[in-house]
Design an enzyme around this catalytic site. Structure first.
Site, short mmCIF file in Angstrom:
data_model
loop_
_atom_site.label_atom_id
_atom_site.label_comp_id
_atom_site.label_asym_id
_atom_site.label_seq_id
_atom_site.Cartn_x
_atom_site.Cartn_y
_atom_site.Cartn_z
N ASP A 1 -48.90 -45.51 19.99
CA ASP A 1 -49.34 -44.42 19.40
C ASP A 1 -49.86 -43.18 19.85
O ASP A 1 -50.73 -42.51 19.45
CB ASP A 1 -50.31 -44.81 18.29
CG ASP A 1 -49.67 -46.12 17.30
OD1 ASP A 1 -48.67 -45.89 16.96
OD2 ASP A 1 -50.50 -46.96 17.02
N ASN B 1 -42.07 -41.78 15.68
CA ASN B 1 -42.81 -43.05 14.90
C ASN B 1 -43.75 -42.29 13.72
O ASN B 1 -44.51 -41.04 14.03
CB ASN B 1 -43.93 -43.85 15.74
CG ASN B 1 -44.32 -45.10 15.25
OD1 ASN B 1 -43.88 -45.57 14.27
ND2 ASN B 1 -45.82 -44.80 15.32
N HIS C 1 -47.43 -42.80 11.90
CA HIS C 1 -48.60 -43.86 12.00
C HIS C 1 -49.54 -43.34 10.75
O HIS C 1 -50.14 -42.22 10.79
CB HIS C 1 -49.38 -43.68 13.20
CG HIS C 1 -50.32 -44.39 13.61
ND1 HIS C 1 -50.15 -45.78 14.04
CD2 HIS C 1 -51.65 -44.24 13.64
CE1 HIS C 1 -51.51 -46.57 14.03
NE2 HIS C 1 -52.10 -45.41 13.90
N SER D 1 -49.47 -39.28 10.65
CA SER D 1 -49.22 -38.57 11.51
C SER D 1 -47.67 -39.05 12.03
O SER D 1 -47.53 -40.03 11.96
CB SER D 1 -50.06 -38.87 12.93
OG SER D 1 -51.39 -38.53 12.54
#
Ligand code: GAR
Length: 197
Positions: A144, A106, A108, A135
């Site tokens: 997250d 992911n 973020h 990030s």
């Protein structure tokens, strides 16, 4: 090449950055599917125009686990090895996360572990931070929270608003995600190394 599926919910500029990165002959991944929980997501038009396979299904009125199962089937039918979340604004069910453990990343828009969740830019500005950033991390059950694979710092400029800061960080996101994903698939999956159990 590693087969990557990208999940989006909206604009899809990070997805586009991955699509363009994948066009380089020396890129270790290819994009095999772009999927969305919003059939109207802007990024789907780009993906289709690029000749990529797309899948869209609204999550509305569905249980989270049922919806995630639909996405999971689409990912597996596309033969995906890895999943890249790119502005995918849905919490994921535990079974889905477990099914892709060590194979799902992911991006973020903060310097994790700071500012998990939403409104990252507002919170960085409200805190008086001088540096923000983005990030890329491995996705685990906690939001997250997985191991961070790479970050880019972005200066906060006096007079920044959440929008101006977001726009500057987005440029960094596009560079970071393609680079980190390429490194990650090149190394292969090693759950022990990632410390995700
Ligand atoms: C990006 O800034 C991404 O980091 C963020 O949403 C934006 C999506 O833009 N993701 C999150 O906030 C995830 N919680 P894009 O659709 O143009 O890639």
């Amino acid at each position: 090449k590693a087969r990557v599926a990208v999940l989006i919910s909206g604009r899809g500029s990070n997805m586009a950055a991955l699509v363009y990165a994948a066009k380089r002959a020396d890129c270790p991944f290819e994009i095999v599917l772009v999927a969305s929980n919003d059939p109207e997501a802007e990024g789907l038009k780009f993906a289709a125009a690029e000749g990529l396979q797309t899948y869209a299904h609204s999550h509305k009125g569905m249980k989270r686990a049922e919806f995630d199962h639909l996405i999971d089937v689409a990912l597996r039918e596309a033969g995906a090895d890895y999943v890249a979340l790119a502005g995918y604004m849905r919490l994921l069910s535990p079974a889905f996360v477990e099914g892709w453990a060590g194979r799902m990343l992911n991006i973020h828009p903060s310097l994790l572990p700071k500012y998990k969740g939403l409104d990252t830019h507002e919170r960085a500005l409200a805190a008086g931070d001088q540096v923000a950033g983005c990030s890329v991390h491995v996705v685990t059950a906690e939001l997250d929270d997985g191991p961070v694979l790479g970050q880019t710092e972005v200066a906060i400029i006096p007079g920044d608003t959440p929008d101006t800061l977001a726009a500057r960080i987005l440029i960094a996101e596009h560079q970071l995600y393609a680079r980190v994903l390429a490194d990650f698939v090149s190394r292969g999956t090693d759950r022990d190394r990632l410390e995700i159990g």
